[in-house]
Design a protein around this motif. Structure first.
Motif, PDB file in Angstrom:
ATOM      1  N   VAL A 134       3.049   0.556   3.323  1.00 55.10           N
ATOM      2  CA  VAL A 134       2.788  -0.681   4.078  1.00 55.10           C
ATOM      3  C   VAL A 134       2.933  -1.867   3.147  1.00 55.10           C
ATOM      4  O   VAL A 134       2.290  -1.926   2.101  1.00 55.10           O
ATOM      5  CB  VAL A 134       1.364  -0.686   4.668  1.00 55.10           C
ATOM      6  N   TYR A 159       0.872  -1.184   0.000  1.00 48.35           N
ATOM      7  CA  TYR A 159       0.000   0.000   0.000  1.00 48.35           C
ATOM      8  C   TYR A 159       0.890   1.208   0.000  1.00 48.35           C
ATOM      9  O   TYR A 159       1.665   1.411   0.931  1.00 48.35           O
ATOM     10  CB  TYR A 159      -0.922  -0.003   1.220  1.00 48.35           C
ATOM     11  N   SER A 215      -7.017 -10.016   5.105  1.00 43.70           N
ATOM     12  CA  SER A 215      -8.033  -9.400   4.229  1.00 43.70           C
ATOM     13  C   SER A 215      -7.411  -8.963   2.913  1.00 43.70           C
ATOM     14  O   SER A 215      -8.056  -9.009   1.854  1.00 43.70           O
ATOM     15  CB  SER A 215      -8.670  -8.208   4.914  1.00 43.70           C
ATOM     16  N   LYS A 265      -3.016 -12.852  13.120  1.00 39.31           N
ATOM     17  CA  LYS A 265      -3.320 -11.716  13.969  1.00 39.31           C
ATOM     18  C   LYS A 265      -3.950 -10.600  13.139  1.00 39.31           C
ATOM     19  O   LYS A 265      -3.837 -10.561  11.924  1.00 39.31           O
ATOM     20  CB  LYS A 265      -2.029 -11.184  14.610  1.00 39.31           C
ATOM     21  N   SER A 266      -4.535  -9.698  13.837  1.00 40.77           N
ATOM     22  CA  SER A 266      -5.091  -8.515  13.170  1.00 40.77           C
ATOM     23  C   SER A 266      -3.962  -7.743  12.498  1.00 40.77           C
ATOM     24  O   SER A 266      -2.892  -7.564  13.064  1.00 40.77           O
ATOM     25  CB  SER A 266      -5.783  -7.639  14.207  1.00 40.77           C
ATOM     26  N   GLY A 267      -4.193  -7.323  11.291  1.00 39.64           N
ATOM     27  CA  GLY A 267      -3.204  -6.534  10.562  1.00 39.64           C
ATOM     28  C   GLY A 267      -2.145  -7.366   9.893  1.00 39.64           C
ATOM     29  O   GLY A 267      -1.201  -6.834   9.311  1.00 39.64           O
ATOM     30  N   SER A 268      -2.302  -8.688   9.913  1.00 37.89           N
ATOM     31  CA  SER A 268      -1.267  -9.529   9.335  1.00 37.89           C
ATOM     32  C   SER A 268      -1.360  -9.612   7.805  1.00 37.89           C
ATOM     33  O   SER A 268      -0.432 -10.049   7.151  1.00 37.89           O
ATOM     34  CB  SER A 268      -1.338 -10.934   9.958  1.00 37.89           C
ATOM     35  N   GLY A 269      -2.505  -9.201   7.245  1.00 41.94           N
ATOM     36  CA  GLY A 269      -2.633  -9.196   5.769  1.00 41.94           C
ATOM     37  C   GLY A 269      -3.654 -10.171   5.237  1.00 41.94           C
ATOM     38  O   GLY A 269      -3.738 -10.416   4.022  1.00 41.94           O
ATOM     39  N   ALA A 321       1.807  -5.233   2.819  1.00 44.11           N
ATOM     40  CA  ALA A 321       0.809  -6.106   3.441  1.00 44.11           C
ATOM     41  C   ALA A 321       1.079  -7.576   3.124  1.00 44.11           C
ATOM     42  O   ALA A 321       0.832  -8.448   3.944  1.00 44.11           O
ATOM     43  CB  ALA A 321      -0.581  -5.709   2.985  1.00 44.11           C
ATOM     44  N   GLU A 329     -13.978 -13.363   7.732  1.00 43.45           N
ATOM     45  CA  GLU A 329     -14.585 -13.252   9.061  1.00 43.45           C
ATOM     46  C   GLU A 329     -16.097 -13.344   8.987  1.00 43.45           C
ATOM     47  O   GLU A 329     -16.803 -12.422   9.408  1.00 43.45           O
ATOM     48  CB  GLU A 329     -14.205 -11.915   9.715  1.00 43.45           C
TER      49      GLU A 329
END
Ligand SMILES: Nc1ncnc2c1ncn2[C@@H]1O[C@H](COP(=O)(O)OP(=O)(O)OP(=O)(O)O)[C@@H](O)[C@H]1O
Ligand SMILES: [Mg+2]
Lengths: 534, 248
Positions: free
Chosen positions: B41, B35, B68, B62-66, B43, B190
């Motif tokens: 970033v 990004y 999505s 984990k959250s933010g690991s990529g 990702a 999710e």
């Protein structure tokens, strides 16, 4: 995705935002109504003017004088101006060259207004009638008031008048009748011909009260024409060449002039003229084999058919051709008979002018051009009608400008609303993209929403315009009937297919143009970002 | 219960793998996503993945690991910065925007955490939407959409708008929409994230049932390993933009 689905979806979206859609429509509808009503109003007014003019016979008439040569444009090489000079002088010289060429290259024969050319003209399907203008000085006699007919004991009443050829079929004459009728529409050699007197002639003859005027109808009347032989007339014409074209009305003066000359010639020796002067006169007025003689006279026995009021009291008539037409004269006889007398008595076969009636004022310009090309000078209402239509058009442009401004504002409003709608529906567009909508499908969807607004706006505007037009017409009708007690002949608003088509095109164009930017924004949305907005 | 599930899954897998040389449904090589906005970033970092046709894979992390980010690339909603990505034999990194739209319409179905239903449209119309873009005639579309709504247990809610439905019902509508085109690959990000645990359980059951019945390739993205275990027979862990196999 097919078009039907796009339209269905667009309609769904518009219906979902009713208030906004309605407000948008309002702008478009108002603009379109102004546009359409203006077009319809202009057409209605023009049509009304036409009807008004067409109902007046005078407005459908063309006065024509067969006096000019047909205008021929000289070839370019005849108008070359040589030498160095200022452009102004060059132009003046060029004009002179043109006139010189035209003088030198005049056609041998003028276009003549005679029986043959009149018959020719009457064949034209847009020409209703051609009445040659014949107006000749003559004397009329009516029996004395006490006697039924002319008799030797009671001398008739007599006055000098101008006799003209009248067309009994003319609506103009009917409008002028104060007693009797316009006489037989067809002229026949059997029986007494009908004569129309004007009220002042009747007055001069002693028929003054309404009753007396009424009693004049059916009474015998005599018309006594006097003329000179043709050769003498030629001399007369030669003498008066510089006076300009002779109106037929002046022909009678020839007779008087000729008889004066005859007197002078017969008593030439008693005058104090020199021999040379006497010789000149002899050579002029006594051509070989042509002896001056008393003027012959022709008497026409007729009966009074009607009494007319003053001819040019019709305002429109004066407006249109007062500058040319001097008025018919005092005593009218059927134009065919007048024509015959004109030719027999005066040995004349060409006419100075004629009054030509066309079918409708719309034909005026065409026929006038035809006549001018043949070499006639024409006078008619066409220029007045054209000027009127021009000024109607000019004011229409102003109103159309206002309509355009309204529509433009509405267009900007629509663009704005559609943009807001795109922003508001961003998640929706994201979702649509995620399940397979192409950029183009979304683009079409938004453009379609604009187009539907445009179409619906134009449709509603058209229907409302009909209603408003109908209401306006009814109101006007009611008002006029109440005020004038008369019917309204014409329609106030005339809706034609072309203005309606134009309104649809304009409305659609504006709305589609207004939707293009919002549509592009919708198509270019990033689906992920768009979906995150929800 | 758990055993039974596994057996059923294995059975389904066997049945599906019968044509042994079935091409892999998802293949990624050196897939990277950067990004590059106000912040740089990375990702995804040179990520490799192979998912055979019919496999059910959970990507946890984990959250933010990529997670999505990967799913968006697979869903054809975004494009990789570099590397190759093939889904159902289509090279996503090479597709034009129109081809990408066609791909989203034909090849995949996506179930989102936030349902992503159009609020102005009824359940039926929402499910119908992919078929609209597929150009199906209206009757066929409605019939098919109604059929799918019946399969997710919402035959009595066809004309309800999303705001008239519970969270679980909304997600059922979304599931029906994801499957109505009978895509080769189903993706879910999710899917139970916005639901309470009881409802989440029902949704997991529903997805499992539908996947079992169809034998479609399924890729689930979740931070909840338990959901991953219940739905999938393979699990990958995403960390720092890269994937590692998790032993069963
Ligand atoms: N549009 C974007 N612009 C910049 N950075 C982004 C963008 N989208 C995601 N990121 C960043 O990329 C990384 C991966 O994000 P991603 O959404 O894939 O995480 P995730 O694993 O799905 O997390 P979660 O479990 O919370 O959903 C994050 O550090 C995030 O901040
Ligand atoms: Mg995520």
């Amino acid at each position: 995705m097919n078009m039907a689905d796009i339209i269905r979806m667009a309609v769904h979206n518009l219906r979902f935002r009713k208030a906004r859609t309605l407000l948008n429509l309002l702008g478009i509808v108002v603009g379109c109504i102004v546009l359409l009503m203006t077009a319809a109003g202009v057409r209605g007014v023009k049509e009304a003017v036409r009807i008004l003019f067409d109902s007046s016979e005078t407005a459908r008439q063309i006065g024509l004088v067969a006096s000019s040569y047909s205008v021929v444009t000289p070839p370019d090489e005849a108008m070359v101006v040589e030498g160095e000079m200022s452009p102004e002088r060059r132009e003046r010289i060029r004009q002179q060259l043109e006139w010189k060429w035209q003088r030198e290259n005049r056609p041998d024969k003028r276009w003549e207004l005679n029986d043959q050319s009149i018959t020719e003209l009457e064949k034209h399907k847009k020409i209703v009638s051609v009445v040659p203008e014949i107006s000749v000085r003559c004397r009329i006699e009516v029996p004395s008031r006490e006697s039924e007919d002319f008799d030797a004991d009671a001398p008739p009443q007599s006055i000098s008048v101008q006799a003209y050829g009248a067309d009994p079929a003319s609506g103009l004459l009917k409008g002028r009748l104060i007693a009797g009728d316009t006489g037989a529409e067809e002229y026949s050699e059997a029986g007494l011909p009908d004569v129309l007197l004007d009220e002042f002639t009747a007055y001069q003859l002693g028929y003054r009260s309404d009753e007396e005027v009424e009693s004049l109808i059916g009474r015998p009347i005599r018309l006594i024409y006097e003329s000179a032989p043709p050769k003498q007339r030629q001399v007369f014409q030669m003498l008066t060449e510089n006076w300009g074209d002779l109106s037929t009305g002046q022909l009678a003066q020839q007779a008087q002039f000729m008889s004066s000359i005859a007197t002078v010639m017969s008593e030439l020796d008693k005058t104090s003229l020199t021999e040379a002067q006497k010789d000149t006169l002899r050579s002029l007025f006594e051509p070989p084999g042509q002896q001056l003689k008393e003027t012959p006279s022709v008497t026409l026995n007729a009966r009074v058919a009607g009494v007319l009021m003053e001819g040019d009291s019709d305002g429109i008539a004066r407006l249109f051709r007062g500058h040319w037409h001097e008025g018919y004269g005092n005593v009218g006889i059927h134009s065919k008979l007048a024509n015959q007398i004109f030719q027999d008595v005066f040995d004349q076969d060409t006419f100075h002018g004629a009054m030509l009636t066309v079918n409708s004022t719309q034909d005026l310009a065409e026929i006038e051009e035809l006549l001018e090309n043949q070499g006639a000078t024409t006078y008619s209402a066409v220029r007045i009608i054209e000027a009127m239509e021009r000024s109607i058009d000019e004011s229409a442009w102003v109103v159309l400008g206002i309509a355009a401004a309204i529509l433009l504002t509405a267009g900007i409003g629509i663009s704005n609303t559609l943009l807001v709608s795109v922003l508001e529906r961003t998640p929706e567009f994201g979702i649509m993209k995620s399940v397979g909508a192409t950029d183009r499908a979304l683009l079409w969807l938004m453009v379609c929403e604009g187009a539907i607004l445009g179409f619906a706006g134009a449709l509603i505007a058209t229907l409302l315009s009909f209603v408003v037009g109908w209401a306006g017409q009814s109101f006007l009708q009611m008002y006029l009937e109440y005020r004038l007690g008369g019917e309204v002949a014409s329609t106030l608003f005339r809706f034609g297919p072309i203005p309606i088509a134009i309104v649809f095109v304009v409305s659609l164009t504006i709305c589609v143009l207004a939707s293009i930017f919002p549509a592009w924004r919708a198509a270019k949305l990033d689906p992920i970002v768009a979906m995150q907005r929800s | 219960m758990h055993d039974c599930d596994v057996r059923r899954t294995q059975h389904a897998e066997r049945r599906r793998l019968e044509p042994v040389d079935a091409p892999p449904a998802i293949v990624a090589r050196q897939l990277s996503k950067v990004y590059d906005g106000a912040h740089h970033v990375q990702a995804l970092r040179a990520l490799d993945i192979d998912v055979p046709s019919g496999q059910r894979v959970a990507v946890v992390g984990k959250s933010g690991s990529g997670k999505s980010t990967l799913l968006n690339l697979l869903a054809g909603l975004d494009r990789p910065t570099s590397g190759e990505l093939q889904v159902g034999g289509r090279p996503l990194h090479e597709l034009t925007s129109n081809e990408m739209a066609a791909y989203r319409m034909q090849t995949i179905g996506v179930i989102f955490q936030a349902f992503q239903l159009i609020p102005q449209r009824t359940a039926l119309q929402n499910v119908e939407l992919p078929l609209v873009f597929a150009g199906l005639p209206k009757n066929a579309r409605q019939q098919k959409a109604a059929e799918w709504l019946k399969r997710v247990g919402l035959s009595h809610r066809l004309d309800h708008h999303p705001y008239q439905l519970s969270g679980g019902e909304q997600q059922r509508v979304a599931i029906a929409r994801a499957l109505v085109n009978e895509p080769q690959v189903v993706l879910a990000d999710e899917p139970t994230g916005n639901l309470d645990s009881a409802t989440a359980g029902e949704i997991v059951e529903l997805i499992k049932e539908l996947c079992d019945a169809s034998g479609r390739t399924f890729l689930l993205v979740t931070h909840d390993t338990d959901v991953g275990h219940r739905l999938c027979n393979r699990m990958l862990r995403m960390s720092d933009g890269q994937l590692d196999e998790v032993a069963a």
